[in-house]
Design an enzyme around this catalytic site. Structure first.
Site: not given
Ligand code: PGA
Length: 249
Positions: A9, A11, A172
């Site tokens: 993802n 984002k 995150g």
């Molecule tokens: P992260 O995000 O791996 O940066 O914790 C995971 C997600 O939000 O799908």
């Protein structure tokens, strides 16, 4: 036997140059894993990544979708559009959309149904906040989030979907759920589905998400009910993402 899946993802990150470098790196290593690999770029880069993955095993997903098929919905992207440019998956119910864009259980369920109606596959995200975990209501929250889609589309709809358990406190933050903590919730989810349809539960892929990285992926994915990962931060570096893919199979 469930095929492992690792979905990146991305984002709201990247530029034309950086996403093209990232996908080249991922394409180069994807032959070394038996897991199903999906990348979910920002909308504006989907077509470029579709072209860059045309000859690769990497599949394409979107990060969101409108529940309407077309018309006067300024700023939205429809299922037919995503299908048109070669998407196969759509992330629905991500905690960032629930928390920052007002997506309620009801809205996520409507979007989930729209994804399926368009012949796309939802990666449906569920997860509790730290406060909810600390007050002992994790299973109530996850149960309620899943009930929203079961009530609208029924358990059979999960034959064409993937679930992603993402504890909000782990997204995150660099704080990962321990393999045991994650497995407990994954087992709860599979058990809840199995009570309705054992065959669907057995085939359902349940991904873990939340600070998964090359150092912790293998222990998480080794758990009986964890079938892969939904990766945020670590999906933005080809080497890290590929290391997680290899840990998955
Ligand atoms: P992260 O995000 O791996 O940066 O914790 C995971 C997600 O939000 O799908």
């Amino acid at each position: 036997m469930r095929q492992a899946m690792v979905a990146g993802n991305w984002k709201m990150n990247g530029s034309s140059a950086s996403v093209s470098e990232l996908i080249e790196g991922i394409n180069a290593g994807v032959g070394e894993t038996s897991a199903e690999i999906v990348v979910c770029p920002p909308f504006v880069y989907l077509s470029a990544i579709a072209a860059a993955t045309a000859d690769s095993a990497v599949k394409l997903g979107a990060q969101n979708m409108c529940d309407q098929d077309g018309g006067a919905f300024t700023g939205e992207i429809s299922g037919p559009m995503l299908k048109d440019i070669g998407c196969e998956y759509v992330i629905i119910g991500h905690s960032e959309r629930r928390a920052m864009y007002g997506e309620t259980d009801e809205i996520t369920a409507i979007k989930y149904g729209a994804v399926l109606k368009n012949g796309l596959k939802p990666i449906f995200c569920i997860g509790e906040t730290l406060e909810e975990r600390e007050s002992g209501v994790t299973e109530d929250v996850i149960g309620r989030q899943i009930d929203a889609i079961l009530e609208s589309d029924g358990v059979a709809s999960l034959a064409n979907a993937v679930l992603a358990y993402e504890p909000v406190w782990a997204i995150g933050t660099g704080k990962t759920a321990s393999p045991e903590q994650a497995q407990d919730v994954h087992a709860f989810i599979r058990g809840k589905i199995a009570a309705l349809d054992a065959g669907i539960a057995d085939g359902l892929r349940i991904l873990y998400g939340g600070s998964m990285n090359p150092g912790n992926a293998a222990d998480l994915i080794a758990q009986a009910d964890i079938d892969g990962g939904l990766i945020g931060g670590a999906s933005l570096k080809a080497d890290d993402f590929l290391a997680i893919c290899k840990a998955a199979g």
